[in-house]
Write a protein that holds these residues in place. Structure first.
Motif, PDB file in Angstrom:
ATOM      1  N   GLY A 162     -11.108  -6.208  -1.763  1.00 54.65           N
ATOM      2  CA  GLY A 162     -11.340  -7.258  -0.772  1.00 54.65           C
ATOM      3  C   GLY A 162     -10.284  -8.342  -0.838  1.00 54.65           C
ATOM      4  N   VAL A 163      -9.913  -8.758  -2.055  1.00 53.23           N
ATOM      5  CA  VAL A 163      -8.869  -9.771  -2.223  1.00 53.23           C
ATOM      6  C   VAL A 163      -7.524  -9.231  -1.744  1.00 53.23           C
ATOM      7  CG1 VAL A 163      -7.670 -11.237  -3.899  1.00 53.23           C
ATOM      8  CG2 VAL A 163     -10.125 -10.779  -4.169  1.00 53.23           C
ATOM      9  N   TYR A 164      -7.238  -7.962  -2.043  1.00 46.66           N
ATOM     10  CA  TYR A 164      -5.992  -7.318  -1.596  1.00 46.66           C
ATOM     11  C   TYR A 164      -5.881  -7.321  -0.081  1.00 46.66           C
ATOM     12  CZ  TYR A 164      -3.054  -3.246  -0.363  1.00 46.66           C
ATOM     13  OH  TYR A 164      -2.127  -2.417   0.208  1.00 46.66           O
ATOM     14  N   PRO A 182      -1.391   2.867  -1.224  1.00 49.80           N
ATOM     15  CA  PRO A 182      -0.517   1.715  -0.986  1.00 49.80           C
ATOM     16  C   PRO A 182       0.352   1.845   0.267  1.00 49.80           C
ATOM     17  CG  PRO A 182      -0.415   2.373  -3.282  1.00 49.80           C
ATOM     18  CD  PRO A 182      -1.176   3.441  -2.554  1.00 49.80           C
ATOM     19  N   GLN A 183       0.508   3.083   0.755  1.00 48.41           N
ATOM     20  CA  GLN A 183       1.320   3.284   1.956  1.00 48.41           C
ATOM     21  C   GLN A 183       0.521   3.049   3.240  1.00 48.41           C
ATOM     22  OE1 GLN A 183       4.355   3.748   0.856  1.00 48.41           O
ATOM     23  NE2 GLN A 183       3.497   4.011  -1.207  1.00 48.41           N
ATOM     24  N   LEU A 184      -0.781   2.905   3.132  1.00 42.58           N
ATOM     25  CA  LEU A 184      -1.651   2.731   4.297  1.00 42.58           C
ATOM     26  C   LEU A 184      -1.917   1.243   4.493  1.00 42.58           C
ATOM     27  CD1 LEU A 184      -4.206   5.578   3.447  1.00 42.58           C
ATOM     28  CD2 LEU A 184      -2.041   5.747   4.720  1.00 42.58           C
ATOM     29  N   ARG A 185      -1.345   0.662   5.547  1.00 38.74           N
ATOM     30  CA  ARG A 185      -1.403  -0.791   5.698  1.00 38.74           C
ATOM     31  C   ARG A 185      -2.051  -1.243   7.003  1.00 38.74           C
ATOM     32  NH1 ARG A 185       1.641  -2.900   1.651  1.00 38.74           N
ATOM     33  NH2 ARG A 185       1.718  -4.954   2.620  1.00 38.74           N
ATOM     34  N   SER A 186      -2.355  -0.295   7.892  1.00 40.58           N
ATOM     35  CA  SER A 186      -3.080  -0.665   9.098  1.00 40.58           C
ATOM     36  C   SER A 186      -4.577  -0.562   8.840  1.00 40.58           C
ATOM     37  CB  SER A 186      -2.696   0.242  10.266  1.00 40.58           C
ATOM     38  OG  SER A 186      -3.184   1.561  10.066  1.00 40.58           O
ATOM     39  N   LEU A 187      -5.365  -1.235   9.670  1.00 40.44           N
ATOM     40  CA  LEU A 187      -6.816  -1.232   9.504  1.00 40.44           C
ATOM     41  C   LEU A 187      -7.372   0.181   9.574  1.00 40.44           C
ATOM     42  CD1 LEU A 187      -9.414  -3.009   9.298  1.00 40.44           C
ATOM     43  CD2 LEU A 187      -9.507  -2.938  11.793  1.00 40.44           C
ATOM     44  N   LYS A 236      -3.561  -9.581   4.924  1.00 37.57           N
ATOM     45  CA  LYS A 236      -3.955 -10.618   5.886  1.00 37.57           C
ATOM     46  C   LYS A 236      -5.050 -10.166   6.843  1.00 37.57           C
ATOM     47  CE  LYS A 236      -0.784 -13.129   4.009  1.00 37.57           C
ATOM     48  NZ  LYS A 236      -1.166 -14.145   2.993  1.00 37.57           N
ATOM     49  N   PHE A 237      -5.947  -9.307   6.366  1.00 39.89           N
ATOM     50  CA  PHE A 237      -7.110  -8.932   7.161  1.00 39.89           C
ATOM     51  C   PHE A 237      -8.130 -10.065   7.116  1.00 39.89           C
ATOM     52  CE2 PHE A 237      -6.562  -4.074   6.296  1.00 39.89           C
ATOM     53  CZ  PHE A 237      -5.411  -4.074   7.072  1.00 39.89           C
ATOM     54  N   SER A 238      -8.974 -10.147   8.139  1.00 36.96           N
ATOM     55  CA  SER A 238     -10.069 -11.112   8.103  1.00 36.96           C
ATOM     56  C   SER A 238     -11.123 -10.647   7.114  1.00 36.96           C
ATOM     57  CB  SER A 238     -10.698 -11.260   9.492  1.00 36.96           C
ATOM     58  OG  SER A 238     -11.394 -10.069   9.850  1.00 36.96           O
ATOM     59  N   MET A 239     -12.018 -11.556   6.715  1.00 32.46           N
ATOM     60  CA  MET A 239     -13.069 -11.196   5.772  1.00 32.46           C
ATOM     61  C   MET A 239     -13.977 -10.123   6.352  1.00 32.46           C
ATOM     62  SD  MET A 239     -15.876 -13.629   3.810  1.00 32.46           S
ATOM     63  CE  MET A 239     -14.605 -14.695   3.126  1.00 32.46           C
ATOM     64  N   GLN A 240     -14.244 -10.195   7.656  1.00 30.14           N
ATOM     65  CA  GLN A 240     -15.123  -9.202   8.270  1.00 30.14           C
ATOM     66  C   GLN A 240     -14.444  -7.845   8.385  1.00 30.14           C
ATOM     67  OE1 GLN A 240     -16.227 -11.745  11.720  1.00 30.14           O
ATOM     68  NE2 GLN A 240     -18.343 -11.324  11.124  1.00 30.14           N
ATOM     69  N   ASP A 241     -13.136  -7.819   8.665  1.00 33.68           N
ATOM     70  CA  ASP A 241     -12.403  -6.546   8.662  1.00 33.68           C
ATOM     71  C   ASP A 241     -12.389  -5.936   7.272  1.00 33.68           C
ATOM     72  OD1 ASP A 241     -11.846  -6.549  11.353  1.00 33.68           O
ATOM     73  OD2 ASP A 241      -9.854  -7.440  11.142  1.00 33.68           O
ATOM     74  N   ALA A 242     -12.218  -6.773   6.265  1.00 32.44           N
ATOM     75  CA  ALA A 242     -12.264  -6.278   4.890  1.00 32.44           C
ATOM     76  C   ALA A 242     -13.635  -5.694   4.590  1.00 32.44           C
ATOM     77  CB  ALA A 242     -11.941  -7.410   3.914  1.00 32.44           C
ATOM     78  N   GLY A 243     -14.697  -6.334   5.095  1.00 33.74           N
ATOM     79  CA  GLY A 243     -16.044  -5.818   4.893  1.00 33.74           C
ATOM     80  C   GLY A 243     -16.243  -4.465   5.547  1.00 33.74           C
ATOM     81  N   ILE A 244     -15.633  -4.264   6.721  1.00 34.41           N
ATOM     82  CA  ILE A 244     -15.736  -2.974   7.412  1.00 34.41           C
ATOM     83  C   ILE A 244     -15.086  -1.873   6.586  1.00 34.41           C
ATOM     84  CG2 ILE A 244     -14.945  -1.673   9.431  1.00 34.41           C
ATOM     85  CD1 ILE A 244     -15.302  -4.271  11.056  1.00 34.41           C
ATOM     86  N   ILE A 245     -13.897  -2.154   6.042  1.00 33.75           N
ATOM     87  CA  ILE A 245     -13.195  -1.146   5.248  1.00 33.75           C
ATOM     88  C   ILE A 245     -13.954  -0.859   3.963  1.00 33.75           C
ATOM     89  CG2 ILE A 245     -11.083  -0.673   3.947  1.00 33.75           C
ATOM     90  CD1 ILE A 245      -9.510  -2.076   6.114  1.00 33.75           C
TER      91      ILE A 245
END
Length: 405
Positions: free
Chosen positions: A40-42, A100-105, A48-57
Motif C-alpha cells: 500500500g505504501v509502495y 516491479p515492471q508492472l506500473r499501471s493500475l 502515486k496511486f490514490s488510497m482507494q486505487d491502492a485498496g482496489i489492487i
C-alpha cells in the motif's frame, strides 16, 4: 523462574522432526515476506496511486487468494500436499521478479492477482501437511509451531523490507522471490520421500465426517463465515495500519518495518507458551472468543491520544489476539474433517481468510479515505464483538473429535 522455563520448554515437547522442518521452511519463506506489508505504501508513495486505487489492487490480492485457497484444497485432495507445496513455491518466485515492471493500475492489479492465486494455493496443502506429520494430540501445537516460524520470519521480513525500501522498492520484490526459491529447494529435498504419522483405526473412527463436503456442512460454513469476519478486522494489520502509521504518525518505512517486526517477535516468543497454557486452562471456544475480542480492543486503542508507545501497546494486544484465535481455528478445521477431505476443509478454512483479503483492504481504505481512521477503528471493535458472540453460539454446535471443546 525455573518453573516458567519448565512450562515454556514443555510447550515444545512431542513435536516431530518433520514438524520442525516444515517450520524451518516456513521461516525461510516468510523471512522474505517484505512485499505485502509495504504494498500500500509502495503504490501511494512510489507509483502515486490514490488510497482507494491502492485498496482496489490489494483486494485483487484477496481475489487471487480466494481462488488459490479453493484450487489448492481441490488439488491437494487429488495430487497430494507435497506436489502442491513444491509447485507453489517454485512458481511464485518468478512472479515476484516480474512485479516491479508492472506500473499501471491494470497491469499491477493482474500481476498481484496472479501472484496470490499461485502463492495461496500453498496454504491448504501446507495445513494438510502439518496435520499429516503431527500426532493427533499435538495438532494445535504443530500449527502453532508453524505460525511461530511465520512470525519469526515476519519479524525479520518487514524490518529488512523497510531497509530495502529506503534503497529501492524493487529489492523488496527480488528478495521475496529469492526466499521462495530457497524454501522450495529445502522443502523438495527433505520431504520428497518422507512418510507421515499413520493413524490408528480408533483415531480414524473419531473423525466424524469422513465423506461430507465442507460446503454442505452448515455449522462449519457458519464457523468459516465468522473466521472471515475476524480476518477482515485482523488484516487491517497488513492494509490500513501501515497507511495509518504513515499518514497520521508520519512514520518512515524503516519505523513502520520496526513495529511490524516487533509484532512478529512477540508472536514468535509467546505463541507456543500461550497456546500450551490455553490448551490446559480454557476450552477451544473460550480461547477463540477471547482472542477475537482482543483484536477489536487493539484497534480501538488507536483512537486514544498517545505517542509511539501506544502503537506498540496496540500491536502487542493484536499479537495476543492472533496467538489465541488463529491456531485454534485451524484445530477446529482439522478435527471437523475426515481423512479423505482434509484438503477441502483446509481449503475452505484458507478460503475464509482469503476472502478477507478481498474485503479487508477495500473496506478499510474506503472508510479511512471517506470517514477517517477513527471510524474505521471503532467499527472494527464493534465487528469483533459481534463476531465473538457468533463464535459462542456456533462452536457448541460443532462436534470436535477431541475433548477440549
Amino acid at each position: 523462574m525455573n518453573r516458567f522455563l519448565h512450562v515454556y520448554l514443555d510447550a515444545y515437547r512431542g513435536l516431530s522432526r518433520p514438524a520442525w522442518m516444515l517450520a524451518l521452511i516456513m521461516f525461510i519463506n516468510r523471512s522474505g515476506a517484505m512485499v505485502l506489508p509495504f504494498l500500500g505504501v509502495y503504490m501511494t508513495n512510489q507509483l502515486k496511486f490514490s488510497m482507494q486505487d491502492a485498496g482496489i489492487i490489494l483486494s485483487c490480492f484477496g481475489i487471487g487468494a480466494v481462488g488459490g485457497s479453493w484450487f489448492g484444497g481441490w488439488l491437494t485432495d487429488r495430487f497430494g500436499h507435497f506436489k502442491i507445496q513444491a509447485g507453489s513455491l517454485f512458481f511464485t518466485a518468478p512472479l515476484f521478479f516480474i512485479l516491479p515492471q508492472l506500473r499501471s493500475l491494470e497491469s499491477l492489479a493482474f500481476g498481484i492477482f496472479l501472484l496470490s492465486l499461485v502463492s495461496e494455493s500453498f496454504r491448504p496443502a501446507n495445513s494438510v501437511s502439518i496435520a499429516y506429520y503431527a500426532k493427533p494430540e499435538n495438532i494445535t501445537k504443530a500449527f502453532s509451531l508453524n505460525r511461530m516460524a511465520i512470525n519469526l520470519g515476519f519479524s525479520i521480513g518487514p524490518a529488512l523490507g523497510g531497509f530495502l525500501a529506503s534503497v529501492s522498492y524493487n529489492l523488496l520484490f527480488y528478495g521475496n522471490g529469492i526466499t521462495c526459491i530457497l524454501a522450495g529447494i529445502l522443502f523438495f529435498t527433505y520431504f520428497k520421500n518422507k512418510k507421515g504419522h499413520r493413524q490408528k483405526k480408533d483415531e480414524i473412527t473419531l473423525q466424524s465426517f469422513p465423506k461430507r463436503s465442507p460446503y454442505k456442512d452448515k455449522p462449519y460454513l457458519a464457523f468459516s463465515f465468522l473466521c472471515t469476519l475476524y480476518a477482515i478486522c485482523f488484516f487491517q494489520l497488513l492494509n490500513t495500519l501501515p497507511l495509518f502509521y504513515r499518514s497520521v504518525y508520519k512514520l518512515s518505512e524503516s519505523q513502520i518495518g520496526t513495529i511490524l517486526a516487533f509484532s512478529g517477535a512477540v508472536v514468535f516468543s509467546l505463541e507456543m507458551l500461550v497456546v500450551h497454557i490455553a490448551e490446559k486452562k480454557m476450552t477451544t471456544s473460550q480461547v477463540i472468543v477471547f482472542g477475537t475480542l482482543l483484536c477489536g480492543i487493539s484497534y480501538m486503542f488507536l483512537n486514544f491520544q498517545g505517542g509511539i508507545w501506544l502503537l506498540y501497546l496496540s500491536i502487542f494486544i493484536l499479537c495476543i489476539s492472533e496467538i489465541m484465535a488463529i491456531p485454534f481455528m485451524a484445530t477446529v478445521t482439522v478435527t471437523r474433517s475426515g481423512r479423505h477431505n482434509q484438503g477441502a476443509y483446509m481449503g475452505l478454512n484458507a478460503l475464509a481468510f482469503s476472502t478477507a483479503h478481498i474485503i479487508s483492504p477495500y473496506i478499510g481504505t474506503h472508510i479511512a479515505a471517506n470517514y477517517g481512521f477513527s471510524i474505521l477503528w471503532w467499527g472494527t471493535g464493534v465487528t469483533t464483538i459481534i463476531t465473538a458472540i457468533g463464535f459462542v453460539l456456533i462452536i457448541k454446535h460443532i462436534k470436535l473429535s477431541n475433548t477440549n471443546r
